[in-house]
Design an enzyme around this catalytic site. Structure first.
Site, PDB file in Angstrom:
ATOM      1  N   ASP A  33      15.251  41.893  19.128  1.00 44.91           N
ATOM      2  CA  ASP A  33      16.709  41.823  19.077  1.00 44.91           C
ATOM      3  C   ASP A  33      17.348  41.504  20.419  1.00 44.91           C
ATOM      4  O   ASP A  33      18.577  41.514  20.566  1.00 44.91           O
ATOM      5  CB  ASP A  33      17.283  43.128  18.530  1.00 44.91           C
ATOM      6  CG  ASP A  33      16.947  44.336  19.398  1.00 44.91           C
ATOM      7  OD1 ASP A  33      16.244  44.163  20.417  1.00 44.91           O
ATOM      8  OD2 ASP A  33      17.385  45.456  19.058  1.00 44.91           O
ATOM      9  N   GLU A  35      16.924  43.258  23.241  1.00 48.82           N
ATOM     10  CA  GLU A  35      16.922  44.402  24.141  1.00 48.82           C
ATOM     11  C   GLU A  35      15.609  44.456  24.932  1.00 48.82           C
ATOM     12  O   GLU A  35      14.606  43.839  24.551  1.00 48.82           O
ATOM     13  CB  GLU A  35      17.108  45.697  23.352  1.00 48.82           C
ATOM     14  CG  GLU A  35      18.470  45.821  22.692  1.00 48.82           C
ATOM     15  CD  GLU A  35      18.636  47.136  21.942  1.00 48.82           C
ATOM     16  OE1 GLU A  35      17.668  47.920  21.901  1.00 48.82           O
ATOM     17  OE2 GLU A  35      19.740  47.373  21.419  1.00 48.82           O
ATOM     18  N   ARG A  89      32.624  41.256  44.949  1.00 48.77           N
ATOM     19  CA  ARG A  89      33.840  40.514  45.310  1.00 48.77           C
ATOM     20  C   ARG A  89      34.979  40.774  44.327  1.00 48.77           C
ATOM     21  O   ARG A  89      36.115  40.388  44.579  1.00 48.77           O
ATOM     22  CB  ARG A  89      33.526  39.018  45.401  1.00 48.77           C
ATOM     23  CG  ARG A  89      32.705  38.669  46.652  1.00 48.77           C
ATOM     24  CD  ARG A  89      32.291  37.222  46.667  1.00 48.77           C
ATOM     25  NE  ARG A  89      31.289  36.946  45.648  1.00 48.77           N
ATOM     26  CZ  ARG A  89      30.784  35.733  45.415  1.00 48.77           C
ATOM     27  NH1 ARG A  89      31.216  34.703  46.097  1.00 48.77           N
ATOM     28  NH2 ARG A  89      29.863  35.561  44.488  1.00 48.77           N
ATOM     29  N   GLN A  90      34.678  41.431  43.224  1.00 50.84           N
ATOM     30  CA  GLN A  90      35.723  41.826  42.275  1.00 50.84           C
ATOM     31  C   GLN A  90      36.139  43.271  42.584  1.00 50.84           C
ATOM     32  O   GLN A  90      35.931  44.188  41.797  1.00 50.84           O
ATOM     33  CB  GLN A  90      35.227  41.675  40.839  1.00 50.84           C
ATOM     34  CG  GLN A  90      34.919  40.234  40.452  1.00 50.84           C
ATOM     35  CD  GLN A  90      34.573  40.102  38.989  1.00 50.84           C
ATOM     36  OE1 GLN A  90      35.123  40.779  38.139  1.00 50.84           O
ATOM     37  NE2 GLN A  90      33.627  39.209  38.678  1.00 50.84           N
ATOM     38  N   HIS A 122      30.313  42.827  50.552  1.00 54.48           N
ATOM     39  CA  HIS A 122      31.392  41.882  50.867  1.00 54.48           C
ATOM     40  C   HIS A 122      32.580  42.599  51.496  1.00 54.48           C
ATOM     41  O   HIS A 122      33.218  42.073  52.408  1.00 54.48           O
ATOM     42  CB  HIS A 122      31.820  41.146  49.598  1.00 54.48           C
ATOM     43  CG  HIS A 122      32.781  40.028  49.843  1.00 54.48           C
ATOM     44  ND1 HIS A 122      32.441  38.911  50.581  1.00 54.48           N
ATOM     45  CD2 HIS A 122      34.072  39.856  49.469  1.00 54.48           C
ATOM     46  CE1 HIS A 122      33.480  38.093  50.646  1.00 54.48           C
ATOM     47  NE2 HIS A 122      34.480  38.649  49.985  1.00 54.48           N
ATOM     48  N   ASP A 159      35.754  31.723  58.024  1.00 54.58           N
ATOM     49  CA  ASP A 159      37.144  32.131  58.187  1.00 54.58           C
ATOM     50  C   ASP A 159      37.182  33.267  59.197  1.00 54.58           C
ATOM     51  O   ASP A 159      36.139  33.792  59.619  1.00 54.58           O
ATOM     52  CB  ASP A 159      37.764  32.554  56.854  1.00 54.58           C
ATOM     53  CG  ASP A 159      36.944  33.603  56.128  1.00 54.58           C
ATOM     54  OD1 ASP A 159      36.590  34.636  56.761  1.00 54.58           O
ATOM     55  OD2 ASP A 159      36.632  33.406  54.939  1.00 54.58           O
ATOM     56  N   LYS A 183      42.003  26.833  58.591  1.00 57.74           N
ATOM     57  CA  LYS A 183      42.364  25.931  57.500  1.00 57.74           C
ATOM     58  C   LYS A 183      43.804  25.478  57.675  1.00 57.74           C
ATOM     59  O   LYS A 183      44.710  26.298  57.858  1.00 57.74           O
ATOM     60  CB  LYS A 183      42.222  26.638  56.148  1.00 57.74           C
ATOM     61  CG  LYS A 183      40.803  27.040  55.807  1.00 57.74           C
ATOM     62  CD  LYS A 183      40.748  27.737  54.449  1.00 57.74           C
ATOM     63  CE  LYS A 183      39.337  28.181  54.121  1.00 57.74           C
ATOM     64  NZ  LYS A 183      39.277  28.882  52.813  1.00 57.74           N
ATOM     65  N   ARG A 185      46.457  23.297  55.515  1.00 62.40           N
ATOM     66  CA  ARG A 185      46.699  22.657  54.223  1.00 62.40           C
ATOM     67  C   ARG A 185      47.787  21.584  54.370  1.00 62.40           C
ATOM     68  O   ARG A 185      48.917  21.874  54.755  1.00 62.40           O
ATOM     69  CB  ARG A 185      47.104  23.692  53.172  1.00 62.40           C
ATOM     70  CG  ARG A 185      47.297  23.107  51.781  1.00 62.40           C
ATOM     71  CD  ARG A 185      47.453  24.194  50.731  1.00 62.40           C
ATOM     72  NE  ARG A 185      46.220  24.962  50.561  1.00 62.40           N
ATOM     73  CZ  ARG A 185      45.196  24.565  49.818  1.00 62.40           C
ATOM     74  NH1 ARG A 185      45.257  23.381  49.200  1.00 62.40           N
ATOM     75  NH2 ARG A 185      44.132  25.317  49.716  1.00 62.40           N
ATOM     76  N   ASP A 209      27.676  33.521  57.134  1.00 62.05           N
ATOM     77  CA  ASP A 209      28.504  34.201  56.139  1.00 62.05           C
ATOM     78  C   ASP A 209      27.685  35.312  55.501  1.00 62.05           C
ATOM     79  O   ASP A 209      26.457  35.367  55.659  1.00 62.05           O
ATOM     80  CB  ASP A 209      28.991  33.226  55.077  1.00 62.05           C
ATOM     81  CG  ASP A 209      30.323  33.656  54.462  1.00 62.05           C
ATOM     82  OD1 ASP A 209      30.796  34.766  54.758  1.00 62.05           O
ATOM     83  OD2 ASP A 209      30.885  32.881  53.674  1.00 62.05           O
TER      84      ASP A 209
END
Length: 283
Positions: A33, A35, A89-90, A122, A159, A183, A185, A209
């Site tokens: 199934d 699992e 990152r959330q 992060h 950054d 940056k 823009r 990074d």
């Protein structure tokens, strides 16, 4: 005893060698199934150190199952090492109705462990989401180890927020300048990137990074460096996620080599965080 998830086999093996602790055998069974069940049939120790990079949804579940399995086998203390913390990152709800995903993940992982150790998250603030003590290990310094001899190097962060990472690598390397991209823009589709202070013509540049995911940001940065007559370009990161065609994207941009640690086990893994983790486990 060191207990490895499927995502962290090399790191767990290195950690066992570094600490002198035995490495447990694990077994995974898949069911029709969809699992699965992961077990530790021969576990026999008072302390379990579960090592699991949570790079996928299955990896999160595997970590939870391993925590429960070692408790069931009699472990009195469980330490969970999360070398790469997925969803980190959330760390906030960016729109109404959205979850703080890393908080939900941290709470779930806290239920089966006495302590958490993670590597270069992060955002350092993610420690606060765990309901048990959480130690973070800064692994940026080891990224200097695999670098070749560099000509008048500049260590550049993508950054300003990542400048400390670049400075840590530069300090470990022993020479060179530290800079970050600015940056500018010009329109909704046109963004100019250039080092904030340093001239880069004919100099070797190391882009630094914490995570490289799709590689698009780095590739864009490299393109601007190439326009400025840069020497060689190297990319280094703690967590080489390198999703999809990220490595190809960087190669096409002109990156000579990509270096990462074993928090995420990839072909680009060239240095281990096991010594730093061993120190954290003893602390």
């Amino acid at each position: 005893m060191i207990v490895s998830a499927s995502t962290s086999q090399s790191l767990a093996s290195a950690l066992a060698a570094e600490t002198g602790e035995p490495l447990a055998a694990t077994a995974v069974e898949r069911f029709p199934d969809g699992e699965f069940q992961v077990s530790v049939p021969d576990f026999d120790a008072q302390r379990a150190v579960v090592v699991c990079a949570t790079t996928t949804a299955d990896a999160h579940l595997e970590a939870l199952q391993l925590q429960d399995a070692v408790r069931e086998a009699g472990a009195e203390e469980v330490v969970t090492v999360i070398p790469y913390l997925g969803y980190a990152r959330q760390d906030k709800a960016f729109e109404p109705g959205q979850p703080v995903s890393v908080r939900a993940i941290a709470r779930a992982l806290s239920t089966g462990t006495d302590r958490v150790v993670t590597v270069t998250p992060h955002e350092e603030s993610v420690r606060e989401f765990f309901d048990v003590p959480c130690t973070t290990v800064d692994a940026a310094g080891v990224l200097a180890d695999p670098l070749p001899d560099l000509h008048d190097p500049v260590f550049v962060a993508p950054d300003a927020g990542a400048t400390d990472l670049a400075a840590t690598v530069q300090d470990a390397y022993g020479e060179g300048a530290v800079d970050h991209f600015e940056k500018t823009r010009h329109s909704s589709t046109e963004v100019e990137l250039e080092p904030h202070e340093s001239a880069i013509a004919d100099r070797d540049v190391v882009l630094v990074d914490d995570i490289i995911a799709t590689g698009s940001t780095m590739a864009g940065a490299v393109a601007h460096l190439q326009e400025g007559g840069v020497g060689r370009v190297f990319v280094t990161c703690v967590h080489p996620v390198l999703a999809g065609t990220a490595r190809l994207r960087l190669a096409r941009a002109g990156v000579e080599a990509v270096y990462g640690t074993d928090t995420v086990e990839r072909a680009e893994t060239t240095v281990s965080v096991a010594p730093a983790l061993a120190d954290a486990l003893d602390g």
